[in-house]
Design an enzyme around this catalytic site. Structure first.
Site, PDB file in Angstrom:
ATOM      1  N   THR A 161      -3.260   7.930  -4.582  1.00 48.74           N
ATOM      2  CA  THR A 161      -3.557   6.002  -4.904  1.00 48.74           C
ATOM      3  C   THR A 161      -4.611   6.449  -5.617  1.00 48.74           C
ATOM      4  O   THR A 161      -5.677   7.060  -5.459  1.00 48.74           O
ATOM      5  CB  THR A 161      -3.041   5.024  -4.107  1.00 48.74           C
ATOM      6  OG1 THR A 161      -3.792   4.144  -4.222  1.00 48.74           O
ATOM      7  CG2 THR A 161      -3.513   6.045  -2.431  1.00 48.74           C
ATOM      8  N   ASP A 162      -5.009   4.866  -6.014  1.00 51.62           N
ATOM      9  CA  ASP A 162      -6.205   5.469  -6.599  1.00 51.62           C
ATOM     10  C   ASP A 162      -7.005   4.148  -5.445  1.00 51.62           C
ATOM     11  O   ASP A 162      -8.628   4.723  -6.162  1.00 51.62           O
ATOM     12  CB  ASP A 162      -6.220   4.085  -8.277  1.00 51.62           C
ATOM     13  CG  ASP A 162      -5.320   2.859  -7.553  1.00 51.62           C
ATOM     14  OD1 ASP A 162      -5.387   2.924  -7.178  1.00 51.62           O
ATOM     15  OD2 ASP A 162      -5.871   1.894  -9.010  1.00 51.62           O
ATOM     16  N   GLU A 163      -6.275   4.016  -5.081  1.00 55.02           N
ATOM     17  CA  GLU A 163      -7.514   2.621  -4.198  1.00 55.02           C
ATOM     18  C   GLU A 163      -8.144   3.690  -2.874  1.00 55.02           C
ATOM     19  O   GLU A 163      -9.437   3.701  -2.211  1.00 55.02           O
ATOM     20  CB  GLU A 163      -6.761   2.612  -2.890  1.00 55.02           C
ATOM     21  CG  GLU A 163      -5.052   1.347  -3.475  1.00 55.02           C
ATOM     22  CD  GLU A 163      -5.551   0.703  -2.378  1.00 55.02           C
ATOM     23  OE1 GLU A 163      -5.605   0.063  -1.624  1.00 55.02           O
ATOM     24  OE2 GLU A 163      -3.635  -0.253  -2.971  1.00 55.02           O
ATOM     25  N   TYR A 166      -5.489   1.991   5.424  1.00 53.82           N
ATOM     26  CA  TYR A 166      -4.581   2.781   4.519  1.00 53.82           C
ATOM     27  C   TYR A 166      -5.385   3.886   3.389  1.00 53.82           C
ATOM     28  O   TYR A 166      -4.843   4.803   3.282  1.00 53.82           O
ATOM     29  CB  TYR A 166      -4.033   1.780   3.189  1.00 53.82           C
ATOM     30  CG  TYR A 166      -3.151   2.277   2.164  1.00 53.82           C
ATOM     31  CD1 TYR A 166      -2.168   2.745   2.699  1.00 53.82           C
ATOM     32  CD2 TYR A 166      -3.298   2.353   0.802  1.00 53.82           C
ATOM     33  CE1 TYR A 166      -1.721   4.598   1.228  1.00 53.82           C
ATOM     34  CE2 TYR A 166      -2.502   2.639  -0.115  1.00 53.82           C
ATOM     35  CZ  TYR A 166      -1.647   3.810  -0.184  1.00 53.82           C
ATOM     36  OH  TYR A 166      -0.906   3.460  -0.343  1.00 53.82           O
ATOM     37  N   LYS A 206      -5.472   8.012   3.005  1.00 54.34           N
ATOM     38  CA  LYS A 206      -4.260   8.762   2.071  1.00 54.34           C
ATOM     39  C   LYS A 206      -5.474   9.576   1.341  1.00 54.34           C
ATOM     40  O   LYS A 206      -5.386  10.801   1.031  1.00 54.34           O
ATOM     41  CB  LYS A 206      -4.037   7.748   0.658  1.00 54.34           C
ATOM     42  CG  LYS A 206      -3.009   6.645   0.878  1.00 54.34           C
ATOM     43  CD  LYS A 206      -1.315   7.786   1.046  1.00 54.34           C
ATOM     44  CE  LYS A 206      -1.306   7.898   0.016  1.00 54.34           C
ATOM     45  NZ  LYS A 206       0.342   9.246  -0.048  1.00 54.34           N
TER      46      LYS A 206
HETATM   47  P1  NAD Z   1       7.467   2.848   0.033  1.00 54.69           P
HETATM   48  O1  NAD Z   1       6.225   2.083   1.364  1.00 54.69           O
HETATM   49  O2  NAD Z   1       7.962   1.500  -0.138  1.00 54.69           O
HETATM   50  O3  NAD Z   1       7.964   3.617   1.294  1.00 54.69           O
HETATM   51  C1  NAD Z   1       7.414   4.729   1.410  1.00 54.69           C
HETATM   52  C2  NAD Z   1       9.287   5.393   1.914  1.00 54.69           C
HETATM   53  O4  NAD Z   1       8.366   6.755   2.782  1.00 54.69           O
HETATM   54  C3  NAD Z   1      10.086   4.733   2.878  1.00 54.69           C
HETATM   55  O5  NAD Z   1      11.579   5.325   2.818  1.00 54.69           O
HETATM   56  C4  NAD Z   1       9.670   5.114   4.515  1.00 54.69           C
HETATM   57  O6  NAD Z   1      11.502   4.886   4.997  1.00 54.69           O
HETATM   58  C5  NAD Z   1       9.516   6.979   3.988  1.00 54.69           C
HETATM   59  N1  NAD Z   1       8.580   7.200   5.498  1.00 54.69           N
HETATM   60  C6  NAD Z   1       7.389   6.565   6.064  1.00 54.69           C
HETATM   61  N2  NAD Z   1       7.440   7.586   7.109  1.00 54.69           N
HETATM   62  C7  NAD Z   1       7.640   8.555   6.999  1.00 54.69           C
HETATM   63  C8  NAD Z   1       7.470  10.130   7.898  1.00 54.69           C
HETATM   64  N3  NAD Z   1       6.402  10.043   8.928  1.00 54.69           N
HETATM   65  N4  NAD Z   1       8.839  10.875   7.719  1.00 54.69           N
HETATM   66  C9  NAD Z   1       9.778  10.641   6.166  1.00 54.69           C
HETATM   67  N5  NAD Z   1       9.739   9.281   5.605  1.00 54.69           N
HETATM   68  C10 NAD Z   1       9.038   8.160   5.960  1.00 54.69           C
HETATM   69  O7  NAD Z   1       5.950   2.843  -0.185  1.00 54.69           O
HETATM   70  P2  NAD Z   1       5.534   3.275  -1.931  1.00 54.69           P
HETATM   71  O8  NAD Z   1       5.491   1.769  -2.775  1.00 54.69           O
HETATM   72  O9  NAD Z   1       7.336   3.804  -2.219  1.00 54.69           O
HETATM   73  O10 NAD Z   1       4.808   4.238  -2.265  1.00 54.69           O
HETATM   74  C11 NAD Z   1       4.915   5.691  -2.312  1.00 54.69           C
HETATM   75  C12 NAD Z   1       3.754   6.273  -2.559  1.00 54.69           C
HETATM   76  O11 NAD Z   1       2.896   6.185  -3.465  1.00 54.69           O
HETATM   77  C13 NAD Z   1       2.441   6.485  -0.743  1.00 54.69           C
HETATM   78  O12 NAD Z   1       2.578   7.999  -0.631  1.00 54.69           O
HETATM   79  C14 NAD Z   1       2.427   6.115  -1.554  1.00 54.69           C
HETATM   80  O13 NAD Z   1       0.851   5.522  -0.736  1.00 54.69           O
HETATM   81  C15 NAD Z   1       2.030   5.960  -3.141  1.00 54.69           C
HETATM   82  N6  NAD Z   1       1.327   4.934  -3.999  1.00 54.69           N
HETATM   83  C16 NAD Z   1       2.363   3.959  -4.419  1.00 54.69           C
HETATM   84  C17 NAD Z   1       1.409   2.576  -5.232  1.00 54.69           C
HETATM   85  C18 NAD Z   1       2.246   1.533  -5.102  1.00 54.69           C
HETATM   86  O14 NAD Z   1       1.497   0.487  -6.210  1.00 54.69           O
HETATM   87  N7  NAD Z   1       3.096   1.545  -3.991  1.00 54.69           N
HETATM   88  C19 NAD Z   1       0.506   3.069  -5.997  1.00 54.69           C
HETATM   89  C20 NAD Z   1      -0.080   4.853  -6.000  1.00 54.69           C
HETATM   90  C21 NAD Z   1       0.238   5.060  -4.645  1.00 54.69           C
HETATM   91  P1  TYD Z   2      -0.774  -5.103  -2.407  1.00 54.51           P
HETATM   92  O1  TYD Z   2      -0.157  -5.537  -3.382  1.00 54.51           O
HETATM   93  O2  TYD Z   2      -0.824  -5.577  -1.417  1.00 54.51           O
HETATM   94  O3  TYD Z   2      -1.253  -4.219  -3.377  1.00 54.51           O
HETATM   95  P2  TYD Z   2      -2.981  -3.475  -2.706  1.00 54.51           P
HETATM   96  O4  TYD Z   2      -3.577  -4.186  -2.056  1.00 54.51           O
HETATM   97  O5  TYD Z   2      -2.560  -1.649  -2.297  1.00 54.51           O
HETATM   98  O6  TYD Z   2      -3.243  -3.397  -4.125  1.00 54.51           O
HETATM   99  O7  TYD Z   2      -1.859  -6.085  -3.492  1.00 54.51           O
HETATM  100  C1  TYD Z   2      -1.787  -6.689  -4.322  1.00 54.51           C
HETATM  101  C2  TYD Z   2      -3.039  -7.754  -4.677  1.00 54.51           C
HETATM  102  O8  TYD Z   2      -2.742  -8.926  -4.293  1.00 54.51           O
HETATM  103  C3  TYD Z   2      -4.423  -7.456  -3.559  1.00 54.51           C
HETATM  104  O9  TYD Z   2      -5.878  -7.747  -4.191  1.00 54.51           O
HETATM  105  C4  TYD Z   2      -4.464  -7.810  -2.502  1.00 54.51           C
HETATM  106  C5  TYD Z   2      -2.913  -9.719  -3.268  1.00 54.51           C
HETATM  107  N1  TYD Z   2      -2.043 -10.346  -2.529  1.00 54.51           N
HETATM  108  C6  TYD Z   2      -2.337 -11.495  -2.112  1.00 54.51           C
HETATM  109  O10 TYD Z   2      -3.799 -11.875  -2.987  1.00 54.51           O
HETATM  110  N2  TYD Z   2      -1.493 -12.251  -2.097  1.00 54.51           N
HETATM  111  C7  TYD Z   2      -0.339 -11.951  -0.979  1.00 54.51           C
HETATM  112  O11 TYD Z   2       0.355 -12.157  -0.492  1.00 54.51           O
HETATM  113  C8  TYD Z   2      -0.098 -10.274  -1.051  1.00 54.51           C
HETATM  114  C9  TYD Z   2       0.542  -9.272  -0.792  1.00 54.51           C
HETATM  115  C10 TYD Z   2      -1.178  -9.633  -1.905  1.00 54.51           C
END
Ligand code: NAD
Ligand code: TYD
Length: 355
Positions: A134-136, A160, A164
């Site tokens: 992630t960019d975070e 989190y 990562k």
């Molecule tokens: P998500 O929470 O929707 O899915 C995570 C999946 O991992 C789930 O299916 C869960 O059951 C599985 N999981 C959790 N713990 C596990 C374990 N110990 N062993 C096997 N499986 C396990 O997450 P997402 O949003 O799909 O993100 C996927 C990846 O992308 C993550 O690594 C996250 O850090 C990264 N990412 C997410 C975003 C975003 O905006 N959602 C952005 C950048 C990077």
């Molecule tokens: P989120 O979707 O949790 O992603 P991340 O924290 O990984 O960026 O949140 C996106 C942005 O929205 C973040 O600035 C927090 C804000 N947010 C709210 O204002 N209200 C909410 O209920 C949630 C879940 C997030």
């Protein structure tokens, strides 16, 4: 057909990636997912009837099981999506974040190294371990700071992002020390079909449709760089196929928006798509709530490297991607009710103090 081991392939991004690869017959997928609250077999569209998709419920930290899967299926590639992914949950309870994101990734790296060291050529040279991050990990930007590049120092601020970042460092070390052919992608905020409604956009869509308050943290002016999930999946595929081992690639939508801009866009699209709704205008449901502790102010990605080296660019604009996303939630009411389980209701009650 070659085989790819995908972890976390029942979650939001992982399932979109698996569906994309399956639909084009790119590889046979072994999908290892623990099915936590965020994982859902419904995301996978008849997962058991496709001979090119093997679903295994399990933990990336279970070394014997991972070892057995690697030996049995001989994958050319490991793509690690598995993670705990929600910042608010990491503030509430960081332990599973350390366990899965740090210890689990470490375990997967150890077993992948052992497997890779036992491969013969040409399989050894073809092998890749792609870690989805992630960019975070880069921390928070001020309003005039340049966007995060691959050279930006890590400065994670939440449990989190710290977990990562730790995993990214281990991946880097496994390449540098042992030569494991790793790739790391650091992507901005995703949105799209199958995202669990604890994250901003699906939460606002589902609350808006049912006339519930739209909880905006703080002043609503935090900025995120939004990318449609299929564009992220396409980027991962190009990095897998053409990325240089040991490198990291930033992926972003070039679409910086404040949270209020995002929420207003969601509301006006729902107004259009649900003209008969008694809750119009949906923006009247916005409710400012207590800010997230340590809330990062701004994220922005400089995606010049993946664009120039690998020719990737996002296809969706925020407008087109958001429209597709809202349509998906409107059309998939069974999916929505299936994930709104007791656990989900409990999180909403605990976090937002409402039923
Ligand atoms: P998500 O929470 O929707 O899915 C995570 C999946 O991992 C789930 O299916 C869960 O059951 C599985 N999981 C959790 N713990 C596990 C374990 N110990 N062993 C096997 N499986 C396990 O997450 P997402 O949003 O799909 O993100 C996927 C990846 O992308 C993550 O690594 C996250 O850090 C990264 N990412 C997410 C975003 C975003 O905006 N959602 C952005 C950048 C990077
Ligand atoms: P989120 O979707 O949790 O992603 P991340 O924290 O990984 O960026 O949140 C996106 C942005 O929205 C973040 O600035 C927090 C804000 N947010 C709210 O204002 N209200 C909410 O209920 C949630 C879940 C997030």
């Amino acid at each position: 057909m070659k085989t790819w081991l995908v972890t976390g392939g029942a979650g939001f991004i992982g399932s979109n990636f698996v569906l994309r690869i399956r639909s084009r017959g790119v590889a046979r997928i072994v999908n290892l997912d623990l099915l936590t609250y965020a994982g859902n077999l419904r995301n996978l569209d008849a997962p058991h009837s496709d001979p090119n998709h093997v679903f295994v419920r399990g933990d990336i930290g279970d070394r014997e099981m991972v070892r057995d899967l690697l030996v049995r299926h001989q994958p050319e590639t490991v793509v690690n999506f598995a993670a705990e992914s929600h910042v608010d949950r990491s503030i509430d309870g960081p332990d599973p974040f350390i366990q899965t994101n740090v210890v689990g990734t470490f375990s997967l790296l150890k077993e992948s190294l052992r497997y890779w060291q036992g491969l013969e050529e040409p399989s050894r040279s073809a092998f890749r371990f792609l870690h989805v991050s992630t960019d975070e990990v880069y921390g928070s930007l001020g309003p005039d700071d340049p966007a995060f590049s691959e050279r930006t120092p890590y400065a994670p601020n939440s449990p989190y992002s710290a977990s990562k970042a730790a995993a990214d460092h281990l991946v880097r070390a496994y390449h540098h020390t042992y030569g494991l052919p790793t790739l790391t992608t650091n992507c901005s905020n995703n949105y799209g079909p199958r995202q669990f409604p604890e994250k901003l956009i699906p939460l606002m869509i589902l609350n808006g449709l049912s006339g519930k308050p739209l909880p905006v943290y703080g002043d609503g002016l935090n900025v995120r760089d939004w990318l449609y999930v299929e564009d992220h999946c396409a980027a991962i595929e190009v990095v897998l196929l053409g990325g240089r081992p040991g490198e990291t690639y930033n992926i972003g939508g070039g679409c910086e928006l404040t949270n209020m801009e995002v929420v207003r866009s969601v509301c006006s699209l729902i107004d259009q798509l649900r003209p008969e709704s008694p809750h119009r205008p949906h923006s009247s449901l916005v409710s400012f709530v207590k800010d997230r502790p340590g809330h990062d102010r701004r994220y922005a990605i400089d995606a010049a490297k993946i664009q120039s080296e690998l020719g990737w660019r996002p296809e969706e604009t925020f407008e087109t991607g958001l429209r597709k996303t809202i349509h998906w939630y409107l059309e998939n009411t069974d999916w929505v009710s299936s994930i709104q389980t007791g656990e989900y209701q409990e999180w909403i009650r605990k976090h937002y103090g409402e039923s």
